[in-house]
Design an enzyme around this catalytic site. Structure first.
Site, PDB file in Angstrom:
ATOM      1  N   ASN A 640       0.856  -1.181   0.000  1.00 54.25           N
ATOM      2  CA  ASN A 640       0.000   0.000   0.000  1.00 54.25           C
ATOM      3  C   ASN A 640       0.891   1.230   0.000  1.00 54.25           C
ATOM      4  O   ASN A 640       1.292   1.725   1.040  1.00 54.25           O
ATOM      5  CB  ASN A 640      -0.926  -0.019   1.228  1.00 54.25           C
ATOM      6  CG  ASN A 640      -2.020   1.035   1.114  1.00 54.25           C
ATOM      7  OD1 ASN A 640      -2.180   1.681   0.077  1.00 54.25           O
ATOM      8  ND2 ASN A 640      -2.758   1.224   2.187  1.00 54.25           N
ATOM      9  N   GLU A 714      11.409   2.157   9.211  1.00 53.54           N
ATOM     10  CA  GLU A 714      12.649   2.714   9.751  1.00 53.54           C
ATOM     11  C   GLU A 714      13.638   3.219   8.717  1.00 53.54           C
ATOM     12  O   GLU A 714      14.408   4.150   8.963  1.00 53.54           O
ATOM     13  CB  GLU A 714      13.310   1.655  10.645  1.00 53.54           C
ATOM     14  CG  GLU A 714      12.584   1.589  11.970  1.00 53.54           C
ATOM     15  CD  GLU A 714      12.643   0.240  12.662  1.00 53.54           C
ATOM     16  OE1 GLU A 714      13.237   0.173  13.723  1.00 53.54           O
ATOM     17  OE2 GLU A 714      12.090  -0.736  12.129  1.00 53.54           O
TER      18      GLU A 714
END
Ligand SMILES: Cc1cc2nc3c(=O)[nH]c(=O)nc-3n(C[C@H](O)[C@H](O)[C@H](O)COP(=O)(O)OP(=O)(O)OC[C@H]3O[C@@H](n4cnc5c(N)ncnc54)[C@H](O)[C@@H]3O)c2cc1C
Lengths: 749, 336
Positions: A640, A714
């Site tokens: 997504n 991250e």
């Protein structure tokens, strides 16, 4: 709790395109923007009391006495607890894998020793938050203070520990024609999610429900049942929505244990919300690091040796190691490597993982050193990295599952316009300002952990997905709905995802950017099993619509079971289930960890990226701003892209803070983090966020899961600060090796 | 937070009458006016301010911006910072004031913050705001933790051995350069105080920040008529781009004729214990040619008396550059 609250889908949420790789807005978005999403500190229970801890005002010493007489007399106060009048807590056993983890292992009130400023020494409980605060303020604590140590300069206490070694780095460095030898420092950084840490603890007999701001509810239960001394099944941990955590909410902190203990003692539900000030003291931070990085290279730019020696601060009792050398051994091709680490204990709260732990400060050092090498050699920094691109992971001798770093740099260079770069310091100008360009490469480990999930297909055609992971705000609800939609062929608006409750099938931690990679195989397996159970019900049993038919001849599509040859024979889900007298078709699925698993023995699993920063610099006033950023990320297939892009953008904004603003400062005399608020601890504002161009290469990594997806939480922060300081150098001629870059440094430019 | 009594004053004399019961009008006073509350309530939550009674002055009117007879401007004490910054007359005639206001705080805060509250906002020194630590301004005689502590953001001008706290206001710097007048009403009638005399140096009494006496209410601030031919600018330097107090800021009002400075008013913020007028530099510039050398010399002269602390030595250089660049901006020698 009502179904509407627990469920991820807001009534009336827009239905969005049902395709993996589309741009689906968060399905929980409407709940959040309308204020209906119940966060932990929103939880309100009948008869609930409020707890406010008393933080120590010394950084080292002993508690001599605690006088709570005045506090107890205040209006609304129910109790004041401290060591001696609260049932003691146990320590939890050492962790096994990713279960049972806790960074600050000492339970509150275990002894009368204070080891850091802000350590909880007592806790007041009252009918309102304000009354509890007044009571906490009225508790008089006498201390016998000892000398404390919050010294920022780090020195080894014990010999360095070897993290990774190959060849003979010392000899190779000695004889290298070109040498870089510099020390890089990253300061104490505080996660500072906007949502404060909080716990609401409610006991019923010897069973407790903990509403938590937790990025790892299963782990939270594992630790808490031990510390509270109750059977594991008696502890339920709930965390439906999180206002982010950045790693600070991964492992339990003392306030959670305290809230649970106090609620048990006082016999009523208790809410404890950690103050912003305490968030600088008691819920972890990224510790200060000091990293000496040496590179030996040939005139052709080929790396001959890397030395990475690093230290990080940790607390007095706990040995938290910031794994700065994580990427050093495999990032580039180099025959001789030595990575060593050590700790420096200080009177500070225990550090913990913060977004990109280890790699983020580590890559600041390595990528800065690479930039310095490129300048020393007069080689373009992209070209330097390209020349050292490895064919395999040279530390593990394993092939990369999927590595496209060179492509990241190429695409980034194109998007950024790198070819127009004039490498001379201060040579580029625009609109009366000096422009600086810098780039850095980055990586972040790709992993998968154990996960279980269940999928139910109900008579009304709705699907419920359950797993005890949690959504930190990154879009886990949405991505799991997508996976279930893909696997069942049922449209997204009929899919309900339930997370954040330990009574659900065990799910992974929301850390390490693993959630997506870990939980999607479990969900898609569970969905397939559920579909199979539906097909089984279609063929067996007295009223089965396709009794006697072969399983393989049937299909489930558009909410109907039909013969593959003849879709017109379709029978709706409801009818299949009704004929079987079943409430739902159910399936359980799981995925297993890559840690020690097959894949990790065969492949080196990492994501990669390239960060490009432009700064604008006004020499007259030393004013510097990041004016443009390009980030190209190779993190497998994007399930997504919309929230994924959002993750990278957010990380870049955080990286600007890391590069230019953020630093928790400890007052040496008090031992306290002194700028413990959001006015004095400077983070990026909207005005500091430049246009950010994010590109995903979208090469699937088939090793990790069937979708080829890795996580993106991250990696956007990795390399960002190094790209910015490289740009700062290019604009100003000032090389900043100790973050953050300050106006003080720039006045030298 | 301490318990306190709240009174909504309906008239100016009523407000003054209540406040006059205080033994001191300074910040430790037990009876206090509250305007926008963005400084006061914040500090009450931190237990730094502990008034026992608040007199709400938001319903006294005092919120108009009007022309004065001499062509200057009268700004009511309760005019919100956003209203003042966006007032057409201010934007046209006193640009430095508009720029200073808009560089401060956030849009939300400026919508609430008032002229008198801004004038009287308190220092952001971290030790002043932390009751666990010594501070002579908060607790006279307890010592100054900032000296020898974390003092990067604190003052380099007007400090004493008792206090090095900066006056944090942006608005005040502009008002200093504009030579505003602060108008008070107290039990003995009204007074007009030249802006420069309104704030006090810390000396041995850093708890005493202004000339206000018990009961004194700031009713309005007046600005002298705009001088034709003058340009005014505000330049604020800080770590991040927005929502932060100044490390150094400069308000300049200049008139240039025939390539020379004819009229110069300079004030600086972020570096002084009170809003700081740079009179020596004003004199040096007046009559001097508008060129780089003159500007640099004057800016260096302006910071001649700076006495930095352990961490803020860089502010001398930063402030010098800030003032020089503000002058470049005001004289058209620079555009960004
Ligand atoms: C997060 C944050 C960021 C900020 N950033 C900036 C910045 O960048 N630049 C900047 O300049 N400012 C900044 N500010 C400060 C802001 O400008 C002040 O808080 C505001 O101007 C105070 O106005 P107020 O009306 O809310 O004052 P109040 O809090 O109501 O009052 C302040 C003081 O003035 C006294 N007082 C008020 N009115 C009168 C009167 N008429 N007569 C006598 N005494 C009176 C009160 O008793 C009190 O002591 C910031 C504030 C916050 C909270």
């Amino acid at each position: 709790m009502s179904r509407a609250r627990e469920s991820s889908r807001a009534p009336g949420a827009p239905e969005a395109p049902k395709v993996i790789g589309g741009k689906l807005p968060r399905i929980d978005g409407p709940l959040k923007v309308s204020g209906r999403a119940v966060y932990t500190s929103d939880v309100s229970l009948d008869g609930m009391l409020y707890a406010v801890p008393v933080p120590s005002t010394i950084a080292s010493g002993r508690i001599v006495s605690i006088d709570a007489a005045a506090a107890r007399k205040l209006a609304g106060v129910r109790a004041v607890y401290y060591r001696g009048n609260l049932r003691p807590f146990f320590r939890s056993a050492p962790p096994q894998g990713f279960s049972g983890l806790i960074d600050e292992k000492r339970p509150p009130f275990e002894d009368d020793v204070v080891r850091y400023y802000g350590q909880y020494v007592a806790v007041a409980v009252a009918q309102t938050m304000e009354q509890a605060k007044a009571a906490a303020d009225a508790v008089r604590v006498r201390y016998a203070a000892d000398a404390h140590n919050v010294e920022p300069h780090l020195a080894t206490e014990k010999p360095f520990r070897t993290e990774s070694e190959r060849g003979n780095a010392d000899a190779a460095f000695q004889s290298a024609p070109v040498k870089i030898d510099q020390t890089y420092v990253t300061p104490t950084e505080v996660h500072n999610p906007i949502e404060l840490h909080a716990t609401v603890a409610a006991w019923e007999g010897d069973r407790v429900t903990l509403y938590e701001t937790s990025q790892a509810i299963m782990n939270h239960r594992e630790v808490l049942y031990q510390m509270l001394g109750v059977p594991k099944e008696n502890v339920r941990v709930v965390s439906h929505f999180l206002g982010s955590g950045f790693g600070g909410k991964l492992w339990p902190w003392t306030h959670s244990i305290l809230a649970a203990g106090v609620a048990r003692e006082v016999g009523a539900p208790v809410k404890l919300v950690v103050s912003r000030q305490s968030m600088f003291q008691t819920v972890g931070h990224r510790p200060r690091t000091q990293q000496r990085f040496r590179i030996g290279a040939g005139h052709d730019g080929k790396l001959l040796s890397l030395h990475h020696e690093y230290l990080n601060q940790t607390s007095i009792l706990d040995d938290y190691g910031e794994d700065c050398g994580e990427a050093t051994p495999f990032m580039y091709s180099v025959p001789n490597v030595r990575v060593i680490s050590a700790l420096a204990h200080r009177n500070i709260g225990t550090p913990t993982a913060m977004r990109g732990p280890g790699a983020v400060p580590g890559l600041f050092a390595m990528e800065s050193a690479m930039d310095e090498l490129a300048i020393a050699l007069n080689i373009d920094p992209i070209e330097l990295r390209r020349r050292n691109e490895p064919q395999q992971d040279e530390s593990s001798k394993l092939p990369f599952s999927s590595r496209h770093l060179v492509e990241c740099m190429q695409v980034g260079a194109e998007k950024f316009g790198w070819a127009r770069r004039d490498a001379r310091v201060g040579a580029m100008k625009r609109d009366g300002l000096t422009i600086g360009w810098g780039m850095a490469a980055c990586s972040w480990g790709a992993m998968r952990s154990d996960a279980q999930a269940s999928v139910e297909i109900a008579r009304d055609g709705t699907v419920t997905v359950t797993t005890a992971t949690q959504d930190v705000g990154t879009g886990t609800y949405t991505v799991l709905a997508l996976v279930a939609a893909e696997a069942t062929g049922i449209s997204l608006d009929k899919i309900d995802v339930r997370l954040g409750d330990t009574s659900l099938p065990p799910g992974p931690i929301s850390g390490g950017s693993w959630v997506t990679a870990s939980v999607i195989p479990a969900v898609s397996n569970a969905a397939r099993v559920a579909v199979r159970s539906l097909l089984t019900m279609s063929t067996t049993g007295p009223n089965a619509p396709f009794a006697g038919a072969k399983f393989e001849d049937l299909q489930f599509a558009n909410g109907r079971v039909s013969r593959k040859r003849d879709p017109s024979t379709g029978v709706p889900i409801g009818e299949v289930l009704a004929r079987a007298n079943a409430r739902a078709a159910v399936g359980d699925g799981q995925s297993s960890t890559t840690l020690g698993g097959e894949e990790s023995k065969k492949y080196s699993l990492h994501s990669y990226g390239a960060q490009f920063a432009e700064v604008s610099w006004q020499p007259e006033t030393a004013r510097l701003r990041v004016s443009r950023f390009v980030s190209v990320i190779d993190a497998g297939r994007m399930l997504n892209p919309k929230p994924a892009r959002n993750q990278i953008e957010g990380a870049v904004v955080m990286g600007i803070g890391m590069a230019l603003f953020e630093e928790a400062r400890y007052d040496k005399r008090y031992g306290a983090p002194i700028n413990s608020n959001l006015a004095d601890y400077i983070v990026s504002t909207n005005a500091d966020a430049p246009p950010i161009d994010v590109t995903f290469l979208d090469h699937p990594d088939p090793v990790l899961n069937e979708f080829g997806a890795r996580g993106v939480g991250e990696i956007g922060l990795a390399g960002t600060a190094a790209a910015i300081t490289a740009a700062v150098y290019h604009a100003t001629g000032v090389r900043v090796r100790e973050l953050p870059v300050r106006i003080e440094d720039l006045l030298r430019g | 937070m301490e318990r306190f009594q709240y009174t909504r004053a309906r008239t100016v004399p009523e407000a003054i009458g209540i406040a006059a019961q205080s033994t001191t009008a300074q910040q430790s006073a037990p009876i206090r006016f509250v305007a926008g509350g963005t400084t006061l309530v914040d500090l009450m939550k931190l237990d730094v301010e502990r008034p026992t009674r608040l007199v709400d002055i938001n319903h006294l009117g005092l919120n108009a911006i009007e022309r004065t007879a001499d062509g200057g401007l009268k700004v009511g004490a309760l005019v919100r910072n956003s209203a003042l910054a966006q007032d057409p007359a201010v934007m046209r005639d006193y640009r430095v004031l508009s720029e200073a206001l808009l560089s401060g705080a956030s849009a939300q805060l400026r919508n609430v913050a008032t002229t008198s509250g801004n004038l009287l906002q308190r220092t952001r020194c971290m030790y002043f705001r932390n009751t666990a630590m010594a501070c002579n301004k908060r607790e006279p005689g307890s010592g100054c933790s900032a000296i020898g502590g974390e003092n990067r953001t604190l003052a380099i001008l007007g400090t004493s051995s008792q206090c090095i706290a900066t006056n944090p206001s942006d608005m005040n710097v502009a008002l200093a350069a504009l030579e505003a007048t602060v108008h008070l009403q107290g039990t003995k009638g009204t007074r007009a105080i030249a802006f420069q005399d309104f704030h006090l140096l810390p000396g041995d009494t850093p708890n005493r920040e202004t000339v206000l006496e018990p009961g004194d209410l700031v009713t309005h601030v007046t600005l002298p008529p705009p001088r034709s031919g003058t340009t005014s600018r505000y330049l604020k330097l800080r770590d991040r781009a927005s929502y932060e107090f100044a490390l150094a800021s400069a308000a300049v009002v200049v008139e240039v004729a025939g390539g020379r400075f004819r009229y110069v008013r300079l004030a600086m913020g972020g570096i002084g214990t009170k809003p700081w007028r740079m009179t020596a530099a004003e004199q040096a510039l007046t009559g001097a040619p508008v060129d780089e050398a003159t500007i640099r010399q004057a800016a260096t002269l302006a910071l001649r008396d700076a006495r930095p602390q352990s961490q803020n030595g860089f502010k001398v250089e930063l402030a010098t550059r800030c003032l020089a660049h503000a002058l470049r901006l005001a004289t058209g020698m620079a555009s960004v």
